[in-house]
Scaffold this active site. Structure first.
Site, PDB file in Angstrom:
ATOM      1  N   SER A 144       0.854  -1.193   0.000  1.00  0.00           N
ATOM      2  CA  SER A 144       0.000   0.000   0.000  1.00  0.00           C
ATOM      3  C   SER A 144       0.885   1.236   0.000  1.00  0.00           C
ATOM      4  O   SER A 144       2.049   1.176   0.417  1.00  0.00           O
ATOM      5  CB  SER A 144      -0.855  -0.012   1.272  1.00  0.00           C
ATOM      6  OG  SER A 144      -1.437   1.257   1.489  1.00  0.00           O
ATOM      7  N   TYR A 157      -2.561  -0.857  10.351  1.00  0.00           N
ATOM      8  CA  TYR A 157      -2.425  -1.050   8.898  1.00  0.00           C
ATOM      9  C   TYR A 157      -1.082  -0.497   8.407  1.00  0.00           C
ATOM     10  O   TYR A 157      -0.364  -1.151   7.648  1.00  0.00           O
ATOM     11  CB  TYR A 157      -3.589  -0.343   8.207  1.00  0.00           C
ATOM     12  CG  TYR A 157      -3.722  -0.599   6.728  1.00  0.00           C
ATOM     13  CD1 TYR A 157      -4.430  -1.695   6.252  1.00  0.00           C
ATOM     14  CD2 TYR A 157      -3.158   0.275   5.794  1.00  0.00           C
ATOM     15  CE1 TYR A 157      -4.582  -1.924   4.892  1.00  0.00           C
ATOM     16  CE2 TYR A 157      -3.293   0.058   4.431  1.00  0.00           C
ATOM     17  CZ  TYR A 157      -4.012  -1.044   3.979  1.00  0.00           C
ATOM     18  OH  TYR A 157      -4.149  -1.257   2.623  1.00  0.00           O
TER      19      TYR A 157
END
Ligand code: NAD
Length: 262
Positions: A144, A157
């Site tokens: 990501s 995350y």
């Protein structure tokens, strides 16, 4: 003939979103596919059969839970038994939870680290020996933009995705002389169920409307002002399997509309 004909791929978290698009793009290149995710075999049967008939490949489904290391290992072993090898492994399964760290639920933090990071350790550990033995392999981690930069309220995350960068680099070095490349793809905001689901929490955490979250939070970071598509991410995964990408290893490739250029 596709660039992956006679190859076998496992794509974790491929019942929807980016993973499903990668699985379908690999099947279009001739790979047999092991799908995985939090669905039942019955729920996935139509998709499984569609991949087989549309692309003329074999497709199976594993419901292994990426929370559990033993299930991750068994998923890889069973894929090897079913198709004879795992040549391409995509660690894509992921979840998100948005919360200030003071109130971040312990179980959510742990689940994000397990699913988004530790599952890749177990799957790579199981798949790499066969790849090294055969002298060819592609490991692709769906990372990501949050592997490179942070955003508030996403501590688990961001920690997991930064961890993915380190895992990608380390395994790339260990596999470098065996014809096995290990890379991560770092998308910005891609319009998938995962992004859709975090809108209500972000509305609450930031006291915003849905439109404000989309434009002022999500696409605020993305200079192109467009969501990335799942097909664009899948295209990069196919490229990483091609001969042209043979010398690319240990990298994290941004597909983020310019987000991390800022
Ligand atoms: P998605 O919710 O559509 O897909 C997530 C997949 O993971 C599903 O198949 C789901 O069943 C599976 N999954 C979740 N928990 C699991 C578990 N315990 N065991 C097995 N499978 C499990 O989301 P997506 O947006 O396609 O996300 C895929 C990956 O892309 C994730 O790693 C995510 O972090 C990453 N990513 C997404 C975006 C985005 O904007 N959508 C951006 C950057 C990175």
């Amino acid at each position: 003939m596709g660039i992956l004909s006679s190859k076998n791929a496992v794509v974790t978290g491929s019942t929807s979103g980016i993973g499903l698009a990668i699985a379908r793009a690999f099947a279009a290149e001739g790979a047999n596919i092991t799908l995985n995710g939090l669905s039942t075999p019955e729920e996935m049967e139509a998709e499984r059969r569609a991949i087989e008939t549309e692309f003329g490949v074999k497709c199976r489904f594993s419901d292994a839970n990426m929370m559990n290391g033993e299930e991750v290992t068994a998923m890889v072993v069973e894929a090897e038994q079913a198709f004879g090898s795992v040549d391409v492994l995509v660690n894509n399964a992921g979840i998100q939870h948005v919360s200030p760290i003071e109130s971040f639920p312990d179980d959510k933090w742990e689940a994000i680290i397990r699913i988004n990071l530790m599952a890749a350790f177990y799957s790579i550990k199981a798949a790499l020996p066969g790849m090294k033995e055969r002298g060819w392999g592609r490991i692709i981690n769906t990372s990501s933009a949050h592997a490179l930069v942070a955003s508030p309220f996403k501590s688990a995350y961001v920690a997991a995705k930064h961890g993915m960068t380190g895992l990608t680099k380390t395994v790339a070095l260990e596999a470098a002389t065996f014809g096995v490349t290990v890379n991560a793809i770092a998308p910005g905001y891609v319009w998938t169920p995962l992004v859709e689901r975090q809108i209500p929490d972000t509305m609450k955490a930031r006291n915003m409307t849905e439109e404000q979250v989309k434009h002022d939070v999500l696409l605020a970071a993305q200079p192109t002002k467009e969501f990335v598509t799942v097909e664009e991410v899948a295209g990069v995964a196919v490229f990483l399997c091609s001969d042209a990408a043979k010398q690319m290893t240990g990298t994290t490739l941004s597909v983020d509309g310019g987000w991390t250029a800022q």
